[in-house]
Design an enzyme around this catalytic site. Structure first.
Site, PDB file in Angstrom:
ATOM      1  N   ASP A  61      14.105   2.490  11.478  1.00 38.52           N
ATOM      2  CA  ASP A  61      12.945   1.996  12.198  1.00 38.52           C
ATOM      3  C   ASP A  61      13.382   0.804  13.040  1.00 38.52           C
ATOM      4  O   ASP A  61      14.021  -0.108  12.534  1.00 38.52           O
ATOM      5  CB  ASP A  61      11.898   1.561  11.156  1.00 38.52           C
ATOM      6  CG  ASP A  61      10.589   1.165  11.786  1.00 38.52           C
ATOM      7  OD1 ASP A  61      10.588   0.809  12.982  1.00 38.52           O
ATOM      8  OD2 ASP A  61       9.566   1.201  11.084  1.00 38.52           O
ATOM      9  N   CYS A 279     -14.966  -4.485  -3.464  1.00 36.77           N
ATOM     10  CA  CYS A 279     -13.927  -3.749  -4.193  1.00 36.77           C
ATOM     11  C   CYS A 279     -14.517  -2.479  -4.815  1.00 36.77           C
ATOM     12  O   CYS A 279     -13.860  -1.431  -4.814  1.00 36.77           O
ATOM     13  CB  CYS A 279     -13.307  -4.612  -5.281  1.00 36.77           C
ATOM     14  SG  CYS A 279     -12.212  -5.867  -4.601  1.00 36.77           S
TER      15      CYS A 279
HETATM   16  N1  LIG Z   1       1.044  -1.803  -3.370  1.00 42.19           N
HETATM   17  C1  LIG Z   1       1.093  -2.894  -2.616  1.00 42.19           C
HETATM   18  N2  LIG Z   1       0.453  -4.009  -2.994  1.00 42.19           N
HETATM   19  C2  LIG Z   1       0.493  -5.124  -2.248  1.00 42.19           C
HETATM   20  N3  LIG Z   1       1.147  -5.228  -1.092  1.00 42.19           N
HETATM   21  C3  LIG Z   1       1.804  -4.146  -0.644  1.00 42.19           C
HETATM   22  C4  LIG Z   1       1.822  -2.925  -1.374  1.00 42.19           C
HETATM   23  N4  LIG Z   1       2.567  -2.028  -0.692  1.00 42.19           N
HETATM   24  C5  LIG Z   1       2.987  -2.650   0.420  1.00 42.19           C
HETATM   25  N5  LIG Z   1       2.535  -3.923   0.452  1.00 42.19           N
HETATM   26  C6  LIG Z   1       2.752  -4.915   1.507  1.00 42.19           C
HETATM   27  O1  LIG Z   1       2.194  -4.377   2.696  1.00 42.19           O
HETATM   28  C7  LIG Z   1       3.005  -4.650   3.818  1.00 42.19           C
HETATM   29  C8  LIG Z   1       3.418  -3.351   4.493  1.00 42.19           C
HETATM   30  O2  LIG Z   1       4.241  -2.609   3.607  1.00 42.19           O
HETATM   31  P1  LIG Z   1       5.557  -1.890   4.142  1.00 42.19           P
HETATM   32  O3  LIG Z   1       6.320  -2.788   5.021  1.00 42.19           O
HETATM   33  O4  LIG Z   1       6.236  -1.310   2.964  1.00 42.19           O
HETATM   34  O5  LIG Z   1       4.877  -0.728   4.988  1.00 42.19           O
HETATM   35  P2  LIG Z   1       5.579   0.295   6.016  1.00 42.19           P
HETATM   36  O6  LIG Z   1       4.899   1.588   5.829  1.00 42.19           O
HETATM   37  O7  LIG Z   1       7.040   0.243   5.849  1.00 42.19           O
HETATM   38  O8  LIG Z   1       5.168  -0.371   7.384  1.00 42.19           O
HETATM   39  P3  LIG Z   1       5.779  -0.004   8.848  1.00 42.19           P
HETATM   40  O9  LIG Z   1       5.151   1.288   9.232  1.00 42.19           O
HETATM   41  O10 LIG Z   1       5.329  -1.149   9.683  1.00 42.19           O
HETATM   42  O11 LIG Z   1       7.257   0.075   8.679  1.00 42.19           O
HETATM   43  C9  LIG Z   1       4.181  -5.461   3.292  1.00 42.19           C
HETATM   44  O12 LIG Z   1       3.896  -6.822   3.478  1.00 42.19           O
HETATM   45  C10 LIG Z   1       4.223  -5.144   1.811  1.00 42.19           C
HETATM   46  O13 LIG Z   1       4.737  -6.205   1.038  1.00 42.19           O
HETATM   47 MG   LIG Z   2       8.567  -0.172   7.218  1.00 46.42          MG
HETATM   48 ZN   LIG Z   3     -13.251  -7.690  -4.283  1.00 46.58          ZN
END
Ligand SMILES: Nc1ncnc2c1ncn2[C@@H]1O[C@H](COP(=O)(O)OP(=O)(O)OP(=O)(O)O)[C@@H](O)[C@H]1O
Ligand SMILES: [Mg+2]
Ligand SMILES: [Zn+2]
Length: 338
Positions: A61, A279
């Site tokens: 990416d 929630c």
């Molecule tokens: N289960 C979860 N609970 C809390 N925070 C989460 C969780 N999963 C992901 N995050 C947070 O959400 C954000 C986005 O997650 P991540 O970077 O893994 O997504 P991605 O699909 O790789 O995004 P992109 O498409 O931009 O690459 C990050 O800051 C990550 O720490």
């Molecule tokens: Mg990502």
């Molecule tokens: Zn709440």
């Protein structure tokens, strides 16, 4: 298999983590759902559970988020995660490869090869991603085969770019067939010229094309073998994400790429006694989509991951989070990673 034999696959990632033959694991899904968090977590669990194997996690990416997830800088050469003996990371810039290839013919502004390259790259959508991916595979192959390489990787995990990219990127065998056909056609046309042009490294282009042919074959063979390659879909329990995941799964099926695991991320699991209306409402919506998924994907490993109280950053938090891939979160349990 008769209906009586059918059992819903475990709602965890154990089958992948304990798998002995997987060489390629792709992790993909819509933007922001948690692909990087999931691919990092899968890699950590693989590494912890198989201390005698070496793992490489690669981000293709352009946003390069492995460095962000682990809180340390990775680049185009693989480097071990600090604190891990058998997990390395690498971030690839998908735009640089096609520029490399064009640079071979850039020395003389007006030569027909330059036009040919422009023709090639503009006539086939997804060619830039495909080429950069080829470069990644080549890089890994070289690392694995040269004696000076310290590490040979057993399994390579890909943190892929958001859905649209992923799909194009998986068409690469088809894309390359087109590219090679086009190249042969043009090479025939310019046949006499190719050898006689000064200042243009035609050999290097020819070599690249030969390399691409070999790699296309490799990919065709390995990516469609479920013992060697699998794809993990990450989504959230919302309409659009589900819809896109289903599209992705169908597309993967059409390429013959195995997919048997879906991670549903960021689930609230709100308890009845929780007084927060927001929630409650959101959790109800998620449960509705989870119910649909339970039915639609009853023959998949459906792994339900909680929304935790903090960003999942750094090896320590990722490791704690990754445990839910193996021992699923029990609603009501702690969502603190500290
Ligand atoms: N289960 C979860 N609970 C809390 N925070 C989460 C969780 N999963 C992901 N995050 C947070 O959400 C954000 C986005 O997650 P991540 O970077 O893994 O997504 P991605 O699909 O790789 O995004 P992109 O498409 O931009 O690459 C990050 O800051 C990550 O720490
Ligand atoms: Mg990502
Ligand atoms: Zn709440």
């Amino acid at each position: 298999m008769s209906d009586l034999d059918f059992e819903t696959p475990d709602p965890n990632l154990k089958s992948i983590i304990t798998h002995d033959t997987l060489k390629w694991i792709f992790v993909g899904g819509k933007g922001g759902v948690g692909k990087t968090t999931s691919s990092s977590s899968i890699s950590i669990q693989l590494a912890l559970n198989n201390p005698n194997k070496q793992y490489l996690l690669i981000s293709t990416d352009p946003a390069h988020n492995l460095s962000d997830a682990f809180g340390e800088k990775f680049g185009k050469d693989a480097r071990k995660v600090t604190g891990m003996d058998n997990l390395s990371c690498m971030e690839i810039d998908p735009t640089s490869t096609i520029e490399d290839l064009s640079a071979d013919v850039d020395m003389d502004g007006n030569n027909p090869l330059k036009g040919m390259m422009a023709d090639l790259t503009s006539s086939i959508p997804g060619i830039d991603e495909a080429l950069s991916f080829m470069e990644v595979i080549k890089h890994i192959k070289n690392q694995n085969s040269t004696e000076k390489a310290e590490i040979s990787y057993d399994t390579i995990i890909f943190d892929t770019a958001p859905t649209g990219h992923t799909l194009r990127f998986l068409q690469l065998p088809q894309t390359f067939s087109k590219l090679l056909a086009k190249f042969d056609e043009l090479a025939g046309q310019f046949g006499g010229l190719l050898g006689s042009m000064g200042g243009v490294d035609t050999n290097s282009m020819m070599n690249k094309m030969t390399e691409l042919k070999e790699l296309t074959k490799l990919i065709n063979e390995q990516f469609t073998d479920p013992d060697v390659t699998t794809f993990v879909v990450v989504c959230i329990a919302e309409f659009l994400s589900l819809y896109e995941s289903e599209r992705l799964i169908q597309e993967l099926n059409s390429y013959g790429i195995d997919v048997n695991t879906i991670i549903v991320n960021q689930l609230l699991f709100t308890q009845k006694e929780d007084p927060c209306k927001r929630c409650q409402a959101r959790s109800k919506m998620q449960n509705k989509y989870l119910g649909e998924m339970d039915e639609l994907y009853e023959d998949f490993h459906l792994v339900k991951m909680p929304l935790v109280n903090t960003e999942v950053r750094g090896l320590e938090k990722l490791t704690k989070f990754s445990k839910f891939l193996v021992e699923p979160y029990v609603p009501g349990g702690s969502v603190d990673l500290d």
